[in-house]
Scaffold this active site. Structure first.
Site, PDB file in Angstrom:
ATOM      1  N   ILE A 181       0.790  -1.375   0.024  1.00 53.12           N
ATOM      2  CA  ILE A 181      -0.239   0.181   0.124  1.00 53.12           C
ATOM      3  C   ILE A 181       0.754   1.174   0.256  1.00 53.12           C
ATOM      4  CG2 ILE A 181      -1.696   1.032   1.094  1.00 53.12           C
ATOM      5  CD1 ILE A 181      -2.858  -1.694   0.182  1.00 53.12           C
ATOM      6  N   ASN A 223       6.865   2.210  13.978  1.00 53.14           N
ATOM      7  CA  ASN A 223       6.666   1.465  12.470  1.00 53.14           C
ATOM      8  C   ASN A 223       7.979   1.539  11.956  1.00 53.14           C
ATOM      9  OD1 ASN A 223       6.490   0.156  10.294  1.00 53.14           O
ATOM     10  ND2 ASN A 223       4.532   1.042   9.948  1.00 53.14           N
ATOM     11  N   CYS A 280       8.069  -1.382   8.053  1.00 56.70           N
ATOM     12  CA  CYS A 280       7.394  -1.428   6.614  1.00 56.70           C
ATOM     13  C   CYS A 280       8.238  -1.619   5.608  1.00 56.70           C
ATOM     14  CB  CYS A 280       6.528   0.025   6.483  1.00 56.70           C
ATOM     15  SG  CYS A 280       5.613   0.216   5.001  1.00 56.70           S
ATOM     16  N   ILE A 322       4.855  -9.780  14.421  1.00 52.88           N
ATOM     17  CA  ILE A 322       5.941  -9.398  13.295  1.00 52.88           C
ATOM     18  C   ILE A 322       5.075  -8.612  12.189  1.00 52.88           C
ATOM     19  CG2 ILE A 322       7.075 -11.499  13.554  1.00 52.88           C
ATOM     20  CD1 ILE A 322       6.071 -12.800  11.012  1.00 52.88           C
ATOM     21  N   GLY A 369      -1.067 -13.045   6.434  1.00 46.42           N
ATOM     22  CA  GLY A 369      -2.263 -14.168   6.402  1.00 46.42           C
ATOM     23  C   GLY A 369      -1.661 -15.430   7.061  1.00 46.42           C
ATOM     24  N   GLY A 401      -0.681 -13.824  10.938  1.00 47.30           N
ATOM     25  CA  GLY A 401      -1.672 -14.763  10.434  1.00 47.30           C
ATOM     26  C   GLY A 401      -2.905 -15.151  11.477  1.00 47.30           C
ATOM     27  N   THR A 437      -4.857  -9.815   8.247  1.00 41.20           N
ATOM     28  CA  THR A 437      -5.407 -10.131   7.211  1.00 41.20           C
ATOM     29  C   THR A 437      -6.877 -10.507   7.328  1.00 41.20           C
ATOM     30  OG1 THR A 437      -3.347 -10.279   6.306  1.00 41.20           O
ATOM     31  CG2 THR A 437      -5.125 -11.502   5.108  1.00 41.20           C
TER      32      THR A 437
END
Lengths: 258, 304
Positions: B71, B127, B130, B191, B217, B244, B266
């Site tokens: 993104i 953050n 990223c 993570i 995920g 996940g 996700t």
């Protein structure tokens, strides 16, 4: 209101090459507010495929609580969806997005509805609502070839319908824009859904007409939270971007930079 | 007794379940679907000093049991987040964890100083991981010296506890964890995504416009579990685990690995109601495990 519902599959059939018509029943249908809205479908409850599949609503009927989806079995997700049996349930999130506004066309006026491939379905409900308003609809529908053509009769029952195929195996040969150049039509507003190059060509062809375009973009959440389906706008000072899923998928001509 | 309550620096959580940053926007869309007060906390989307448009599309691609995203930290910028997004969230009884991002130390410091003063921001999530921006982000998260310096600089100006979000894209994550702990971090979140790539079968080219994206995920869960296990043994500060998490079973696993709370990312895209569903199902799962309070599960994997 957006619902997540196990909707029941009333029927499923292949209406053209790899194009499936699926009729679903459930409470979610009561929430649909406009043609051009879509639903986000989870094809199974495993991690493969993981994400939902956005599919536009081709038509709906509140009285029967049923809606019809038309989708192309293209990859793994839609392939699995195409194998579902009538009577089974499917997890549907929706209705999502902002659709077309039929009241933009005055009764007695003429609307031009231009669809390309799997962009054709949402125009069906739109045409039903426009014709019910007394708007005269002309449909120009583009497909790859004769085997990919669907809903020709359904559209023809609502108004003049032109089929255009890229290979010339059905109707006129070429793209929808070729057909409209060869045989121009007189109209007051256009409504279109299809691949982005087609939307671009149509917007460029009718700079002075009122138009509404429905966009397609890879989506994540489908509700506006993940920022996957963002598009730049033409007027970036007042509104730098729009999200196709929650601001669209339908935008007035001139909003999205294409 | 609330069997799900968890106390962490700056955070009195009514339950240990919160949406992960970047998967929940600023809560507006999910707030139309359910009462956000049900959540333990909300990790809002990364905020940078100036607004960012983010990367070109396509920005996401599905993978086996996961997805890639690039993104690019799209957000309206600090001023708008302070003026519009955070005040809107005040209607809910839920602590906000503000994810802070930037290109340079000074950006992080400015955002941290201001956003930590907002009434409903109870903690910051720094953050430094990223993978989808050219400057900053992961560059800070893969070098223990830079990670420590940035943590100390932000700690010096923050009015609330600071959690540091670690990147899994390193050889030894405990080195980074120890560095941020030594620099004064109050907690760790981990993570972030794993850098990955998917190719288009027809053209052979990357599907995502940014070429690479962050993998998230169910596919990344074993990596997250292993790293949380390692870091929770290496540091004394608490961990909010993510990577996940999709159901109550995953929550139990993350707590057992050593996390004190769990973020869901996700899975929100797959089922927008997943967080409240997990929260409602947790007491029954504690019963099955014969556990009175959820904190009893934290770090069970460490037992000999």
């Amino acid at each position: 209101m957006i619902l997540q519902e196990q909707m029941t599959i009333q029927s499923i059939r292949e209406v053209a090459d790899r194009i499936y018509e699926m009729v679903l029943e459930g409470n979610l249908v009561n929430e649909i507010s406009a043609p051009g809205q879509f639903v986000h479908i989870r094809v199974n409850d495993t991690y493969e495929p993981l994400l939902r599949r956005p599919i536009s609503i081709a038509s709906f009927d509140r009285d029967s609580g049923r809606m019809t989806l038309l989708f192309r079995a293209e990859g793994r997700g839609t392939g699995l969806l195409a194998q579902k049996a009538p009577g089974s349930a499917v997890n549907v999130l929706g209705p999502l997005g902002n659709g077309f506004s039929p009241d933009q066309s005055e009764p007695g006026s003429t609307a031009l509805l231009i669809g390309g491939g799997i962009g054709v379905p949402p125009l069906y409900q739109l045409s039903k609502e426009l014709t019910a308003r007394g708007v005269h609809c002309i449909h120009v529908l583009g497909f790859q070839s004769a085997s990919a053509v669907f809903y020709e009769k359904e559209f023809a029952a609502l108004g003049e319908t032109r089929i255009v195929t890229a290979d010339g195996t059905a109707g006129e040969q070429g793209f929808v824009t070729d057909s409209l150049r060869r045989n121009p039509v007189d109209f007051s507003a256009y409504y279109t859904c299809g691949p982005t190059p087609m939307l671009q060509a149509i917007q460029a062809a009718y700079p002075d007409k009122q138009g509404f375009l429905s966009f397609e973009q890879r989506m994540g959440c489908g509700i506006g939270a993940c920022f996957a389906c963002v598009c730049k706008t033409q007027d970036s000072d007042t509104r730098p971007y729009v999200k196709v899923c929650s601001d669209g998928p339908v935008f007035p001509a001139g909003v999205v930079a294409i | 007794m609330n069997r799900l309550a968890v106390e962490l620096p700056g955070l009195s959580l009514k339950n240990p379940i919160m949406p992960a940053s970047g998967c929940f926007g600023f809560g507006k869309e999910y707030g139309n679907l359910y009462d956000l007060s049900e959540l333990g906390a909300i990790m809002i989307k990364a905020t940078t000093l100036k607004s960012r448009f983010g990367n070109p599309t396509p920005r996401v691609a599905e993978t086996a049991a996961g997805m890639l995203n690039a993104i690019g930290l799209q957000n309206p910028g600090l001023d708008k987040v302070l003026a519009e997004e955070l005040p809107r969230l005040e209607q809910y009884d839920v602590p906000i964890i503000a994810n802070v991002a930037g290109s340079e130390v000074e950006d992080y410091v400015q955002v941290a100083e201001h956003i930590s003063k907002a009434r409903n921001v109870h903690a910051l999530e720094l953050n430094i991981s990223c993978p989808n921006v050219k400057c900053g982000g992961i560059a800070f998260g893969t070098d223990p010296v830079l990670a420590g310096e940035l943590t100390a600089a932000v700690k010096a100006v923050s009015s609330v506890p600071v959690y540091v979000k670690l990147s899994p894209n390193v050889a030894d994550i405990t080195v980074i964890a120890k560095a941020v702990e030594a620099a004064g971090a109050d907690g760790i979140t981990m993570i972030n995504t794993l850098v990955g790539m998917r190719l288009d079968r027809k053209t052979g080219r990357p599907v995502i416009a940014n070429k690479t994206g962050g993998l998230s995920g169910p596919a990344v869960k074993p990596v997250a579990i292993r790293m949380i296990y390692e870091v929770s043994r290496a540091v004394d500060i608490p961990i909010i685990g993510m990577g996940g998490v999709s159901d109550t079973g995953d929550v139990i696993d993350f707590l057992s690995a050593g996390a004190s709370a769990v973020a869901v990312g996700t899975a929100n895209f797959v089922n927008p109601f997943v967080c409240p569903e997990i929260i409602r199902e947790l007491p029954a799962v504690l019963d099955e495990l014969g556990v009175d309070h959820i904190t009893e599960l934290i770090g069970r994997s460490h037992a000999l």
